[in-house]
Design an enzyme around this catalytic site. Structure first.
Site, PDB file in Angstrom:
ATOM      1  N   ARG A 142       0.772  36.509  27.391  1.00 53.41           N
ATOM      2  CA  ARG A 142       0.965  35.108  27.798  1.00 53.41           C
ATOM      3  C   ARG A 142      -0.362  34.345  27.727  1.00 53.41           C
ATOM      4  NH1 ARG A 142       2.474  34.291  33.002  1.00 53.41           N
ATOM      5  NH2 ARG A 142       3.589  32.395  32.511  1.00 53.41           N
ATOM      6  N   SER A 181      38.311  37.149  53.576  1.00 47.91           N
ATOM      7  CA  SER A 181      38.575  38.171  52.564  1.00 47.91           C
ATOM      8  C   SER A 181      39.603  39.167  53.057  1.00 47.91           C
ATOM      9  CB  SER A 181      37.290  38.919  52.219  1.00 47.91           C
ATOM     10  OG  SER A 181      37.572  39.925  51.276  1.00 47.91           O
ATOM     11  N   GLU A 215      31.538  43.328  45.335  1.00 48.71           N
ATOM     12  CA  GLU A 215      32.852  43.864  44.948  1.00 48.71           C
ATOM     13  C   GLU A 215      32.879  44.123  43.431  1.00 48.71           C
ATOM     14  OE1 GLU A 215      36.141  41.414  46.397  1.00 48.71           O
ATOM     15  OE2 GLU A 215      37.078  41.613  44.437  1.00 48.71           O
ATOM     16  N   LYS A 231      30.273  35.148  51.603  1.00 50.98           N
ATOM     17  CA  LYS A 231      31.523  35.503  50.920  1.00 50.98           C
ATOM     18  C   LYS A 231      31.261  35.672  49.414  1.00 50.98           C
ATOM     19  CE  LYS A 231      35.849  36.274  50.049  1.00 50.98           C
ATOM     20  NZ  LYS A 231      36.463  35.428  49.065  1.00 50.98           N
ATOM     21  N   HIS A 258      29.616  38.926  48.950  1.00 52.93           N
ATOM     22  CA  HIS A 258      30.674  39.932  49.105  1.00 52.93           C
ATOM     23  C   HIS A 258      31.400  40.123  47.775  1.00 52.93           C
ATOM     24  CE1 HIS A 258      34.973  40.763  49.467  1.00 52.93           C
ATOM     25  NE2 HIS A 258      34.687  41.555  50.474  1.00 52.93           N
ATOM     26  N   ASN A 259      31.775  39.029  47.156  1.00 53.19           N
ATOM     27  CA  ASN A 259      32.526  39.134  45.904  1.00 53.19           C
ATOM     28  C   ASN A 259      31.667  39.731  44.789  1.00 53.19           C
ATOM     29  OD1 ASN A 259      34.394  37.771  47.466  1.00 53.19           O
ATOM     30  ND2 ASN A 259      35.054  36.438  45.799  1.00 53.19           N
ATOM     31  N   ASN A 286      51.199  20.673  54.624  1.00 55.59           N
ATOM     32  CA  ASN A 286      50.943  20.951  53.215  1.00 55.59           C
ATOM     33  C   ASN A 286      51.086  19.671  52.409  1.00 55.59           C
ATOM     34  OD1 ASN A 286      50.575  23.257  51.239  1.00 55.59           O
ATOM     35  ND2 ASN A 286      52.351  22.250  50.332  1.00 55.59           N
TER      36      ASN A 286
END
Ligand code: 2AM
Length: 484
Positions: free
Chosen positions: A447, A130, A192, A185, A188-189, A34
């Site tokens: 347009r 996760s 969620e 990930k 995934h969030n 660490n």
């Protein structure tokens, strides 16, 4: 003595510590390090006491303790700290060694790191992890991507410590190249966020339209958790509704209605906009948190802007069942949108994504874990080229069952003035997706009128562009550069 370490882990916050203890439980020797080195000895003297974990007090000591190819996993704050540790490690590593980033990094950073380390012969893996602290300790969902040559070297560790589902299948498999792991990930969030918003809308309708108590809603969520909606988020909602404050009143009623966010939902929406994918439900979930954060403004507006009374009369049990239909159908739409984004990303970033495998990785260990995900895995296993989840036979049948109740909920909510942005955007998307002829012909005419942007015609082959001089004056030159 030969080095004993199977893997090193840098970053002794709770997630890092728990992953180390989980790896240790599965027979791996982990070297712990660490930035604030005192935490290494604290960890060895406390949480890791009696384990095989080896402490390192410097990067050279960490590297020397590892078997080759060396595997070093970072569980540090996303952003600059990841690059700083990579820079510190590189002089001590050799070709074939593997650096893994298990933090919540932005996938574009991971793309960059995979490429820059590959140039030096070092493999880099960016992995989503996760499941929070508990998941990290007992079995997270792990979503690794990057240098595929490194996968066989980390597979036994990651699949060993990951959550297991039906038949012992691990919630971890190789996702794809570059930043694909961190990308998945991120999705995934985002999903969620969507799932939480959907549950919130169901709760809002039960509380304000039906006037139900927390205990009554607890019973509804308990029942829902026994069926198709069986999931971690429905389960914790059930438990939250039952939880009493010290005075015996439901704690949920005393919590201020302003939601925070850390940014991964926003990243999903920004990326969806970049890839031109209509991920509308996650977008509404992100923006709903923004509306919730405007508490003081809402309190003032509530006094001035009057709407209908929210109470609904009639068959309560039937309306609760309709809410369940709305929640389930909207959830199917949300996952269909999420998978549309995954497909677009695979094409854009040239990843070979394993769609069924992704559903399996989310099946257990993580926040969006649910029974429903096994159906998504089955849909993609049955047809890996499935264009859209909504077209899968199983999900088509499920939506058909839900449709009447879903429409009733969205229209009742509109009549009663209760916001249901996720339920209604899901329904609008569903209706838009199944509409062969949208009003965009008018939009193209507009347009062309103001910007000479040209249009295609229904009575001519695609790819031919026409311009009309709508006013009888003005130029006849069409625009290809002007973007209004
Ligand atoms: P620390 O214990 O020395 O603060 C989660 O915050 C983890 O990321 C911790 O291990 C923390 O180390 C580490 N971390 C946070 N910011 C960092 C930085 N700027 N450089 C290196 N490590 C950092």
């Amino acid at each position: 003595m030969q080095p004993q370490g199977d893997i090193a882990l840098i970053g002794l916050a709770v997630m890092g510590q728990n992953l180390i203890l989980n790896m240790n439980d599965h027979g791996f020797t982990v070297v712990a390090y660490n930035r604030t080195v005192s935490k290494v000895d604290d960890f060895l003297a406390n949480e890791a006491k009696g384990t095989r974990v080896v402490g390192a007090h410097s990067i050279p000591e960490l590297v020397a303790a590892l078997k080759k190819p060396r595997r070093v996993m970072l569980m540090v704050k996303a952003g600059a700290p990841v690059d700083e540790f990579i820079d510190q490690l590189l002089p001590h590593l050799e070709a074939g060694d593997i650096v893994i980033d298990g933090g919540n990094s932005l996938f574009t950073d991971t793309n960059r790191r995979v490429a820059s380390l590959a140039a030096r012969g070092i493999h880099f893996i960016g992995t989503g992890v996760s499941g929070g602290e508990e998941g990290a300790r007992r079995g997270p969902s792990i979503m690794p991507g990057g240098s595929s040559a490194a996968w066989p070297h980390v597979k036994p560790i990651f699949q060993g410590i990951a959550a297991k589902v039906e038949g012992g299948a691990p919630c971890c498999d190789w996702v794809g190249e570059g930043g694909a792991g961190h990308y998945v990930k991120m999705i995934h969030n985002g999903i969620e966020y969507g799932d939480m918003q959907l549950i919130g809308e169901a709760y809002h309708l039960m509380r304000d339209a039906l006037g139900m108590t927390a205990d009554e809603m607890h019973a509804v969520f308990s029942a829902w958790n026994e069926g198709e909606l069986d999931s971690f988020l429905v389960e914790i909602t059930r438990d939250i509704l039952k939880f009493k404050d010290t005075d015996g009143q439901p704690l949920v009623d005393k919590i201020l209605d302003t939601a925070g966010q850390k940014g991964t939902g926003k990243w999903t929406v920004v990326n969806a906009a970049e890839l031109a994918q209509p991920v509308t439900l996650i977008a509404e979930a992100v923006f709903s948190r923004c509306v919730s954060a405007m508490k003081e403004e809402r309190v003032k507006a509530a006094r001035k802007l009057k709407g209908p009374r929210p109470a609904i009369r009639g068959d309560r049990a039937k309306f609760v069942e309709d809410i369940r239909y709305a929640l389930y159908a909207s959830k199917i739409v949300s996952y269909a949108q999420g998978y549309m984004l995954l497909r677009a990303a695979a094409a854009e970033y040239r990843w070979n994504l394993n769609y069924g495998g992704i559903a399996l990785m989310w099946r257990g260990g993580c926040i969006i874990r649910s029974r429903f995900l096994i159906r998504i895995k089955e849909a993609y296993d049955g047809n890996p080229k499935l264009a859209n989840l909504l077209l899968d036979d199983y999900f088509r049948g499920e939506i058909k069952k839900c449709q009447k109740g879903w429409r009733n909920v969205v229209s009742m909510a509109a009549k009663k003035g209760i916001p249901v942005p996720a339920f209604s955007t899901a329904l609008s998307f569903f209706d838009g997706y199944r509409t062969a002829r949208l009003p965009a012909n008018l939009l193209q005419a507009q347009r062309d009128y103001f910007g000479a942007h040209t249009y295609e015609r229904i009575d001519q082959p695609r790819g031919q562009f026409f311009h009309t001089n709508w006013t009888g004056h003005g130029g006849r030159v069409s625009s290809s550069t002007y973007n209004a």
